[in-house]
Design an enzyme around this catalytic site. Structure first.
Site, short mmCIF file in Angstrom:
data_model
loop_
_atom_site.label_atom_id
_atom_site.label_comp_id
_atom_site.label_asym_id
_atom_site.label_seq_id
_atom_site.Cartn_x
_atom_site.Cartn_y
_atom_site.Cartn_z
N LEU A 136 -6.68 3.85 -5.42
CA LEU A 136 -7.39 2.58 -5.26
C LEU A 136 -7.58 2.31 -3.77
O LEU A 136 -6.72 2.65 -2.95
CB LEU A 136 -6.58 1.43 -5.88
CG LEU A 136 -6.26 1.53 -7.38
CD1 LEU A 136 -5.40 0.35 -7.80
CD2 LEU A 136 -7.53 1.58 -8.21
N ASP A 137 -8.69 1.68 -3.42
CA ASP A 137 -8.90 1.26 -2.04
C ASP A 137 -7.79 0.29 -1.64
O ASP A 137 -7.19 -0.38 -2.49
CB ASP A 137 -10.26 0.57 -1.89
CG ASP A 137 -11.42 1.51 -2.14
OD1 ASP A 137 -11.25 2.72 -1.95
OD2 ASP A 137 -12.50 1.02 -2.52
N ARG A 138 -7.55 0.20 -0.36
CA ARG A 138 -6.45 -0.64 0.14
C ARG A 138 -6.53 -2.07 -0.38
O ARG A 138 -5.52 -2.65 -0.78
CB ARG A 138 -6.45 -0.65 1.68
CG ARG A 138 -5.33 -1.49 2.29
CD ARG A 138 -5.29 -1.32 3.80
NE ARG A 138 -6.51 -1.81 4.41
CZ ARG A 138 -6.71 -3.08 4.78
NH1 ARG A 138 -5.77 -3.99 4.58
NH2 ARG A 138 -7.84 -3.45 5.34
#
Length: 296
Positions: A136-138
């Site tokens: 997942l993106d940050r």
């Protein structure tokens, strides 16, 4: 259960006559795992009269022979520890399902080194080999899987994982209530940002409109492919970028969510994940509610 992740014992029964490596391959064990089992005698054992006898992968087994393998990480390196809580919603000897908070990087890259999910898990588990399955993106929150041994990771990497996300998109939606976006994605000028491009890799997102609010709407997304920033790029391409997305929304200003929560990061949450357990094959489903949609 011991929380360490350095050794996992799995027992099998040979289903045909042949070399150990061929029998393991027939059981679905990848070549990469077999290669790791060659590194040290004792990682593969034949069970004779209840005793384990070390054998090599080129030795033969008869159909019905019982044997076991030890999945052992022999080259574990020290991982910097980060004292940050992690919401582990499920854990066994092979996998952990994490409900990741927004703002936590999945990979310890430059800029987040020492302050990633890997470092937070090392603070709980000790030194280990980090094997995230879906990333997942940050600033995207929600469910993701971490494999705790090489076999689990190899199996999950080649199996379909059903991933559903919920997000808030800018504007007033006037399109179909559900459908499919099939737009290829590529890097923009070789950089971090992505864009829709005919020469890019195929990217398929199934979407469903949920509800319109004042200035934005809620939608759900199921990924058929898993390109970097896929939902963010697709929603921006149709003219409704995710709220507060600093990379793809020209106006990433904070918004007040339906529950009164002030949101200042991209409004995307991994709300459901369904997959088969990599070792025992049972179907598993987990749900998570986005903080920007929770009832107060």
């Amino acid at each position: 259960m011991e929380r360490g992740i350095l050794k996992r014992r799995l027992e099998y029964v040979a289903c045909f006559d042949g070399e150990v490596a061929d029998v393991l391959s027939g059981l679905g064990v990848s070549t990469a795992v077999c290669t790791s089992l060659r590194k040290q005698l004792g990682l593969v054992c034949k069970i004779v009269d209840g005793e384990e006898v070390a054998i090599r992968l080129n030795q033969r087994l008869d159909s019905g022979d019982r044997f076991c393998i030890y999945l052992t990480d022999l080259d574990v390196k020290e991982v910097p520890k980060w004292d940050m809580p992690v919401d582990i919603v499920y854990e066994d000897e092979d996998i952990a399902v994490i409900d990741k908070r927004a703002g936590m990087a999945v990979i310890p890259v430059k800029g987040h080194f020492g302050r990633s999910l890997a470092n937070a898990l090392a603070n709980i588990w000790g030194d280990f080999v980090y094997r995230p399955v879906n990333r997942l993106d940050r600033d995207t929150s929600g469910l993701m899987i971490v494999a705790k041994n090489q076999l689990a990771h190899c199996v999950l990497a080649r199996e379909h994982i059903d991933r559903e996300y919920v997000g808030l998109c800018s504007g007033t939606y006037c399109g179909d209530s559900a459908g499919v976006w099939d737009y290829p994605i590529d890097r923009l000028d070789g950089g971090f940002k992505r864009y829709i491009c005919d020469s890019g890799k195929r990217a398929v997102t199934h979407y469903k409109f949920v509800r319109q609010y004042d200035g934005y709407f809620c939608a759900k997304f199921v990924l058929e492919t898993g390109r970097t920033h896929q939902i963010r790029v697709h929603t921006a391409y149709i003219g409704h970028p995710l709220c507060c997305d600093r990379l793809y929304n020209p106006d990433p200003s904070a918004v007040i969510c339906p529950n009164g929560f002030k949101l200042d990061r991209q409004a995307l949450h991994s709300c459901r994940i369904t997959f088969r357990h990599p070792i025992d094959g049972r179907e598993m489903t987990f749900f998570s509610q986005a903080e920007f949609l929770k009832e107060v």
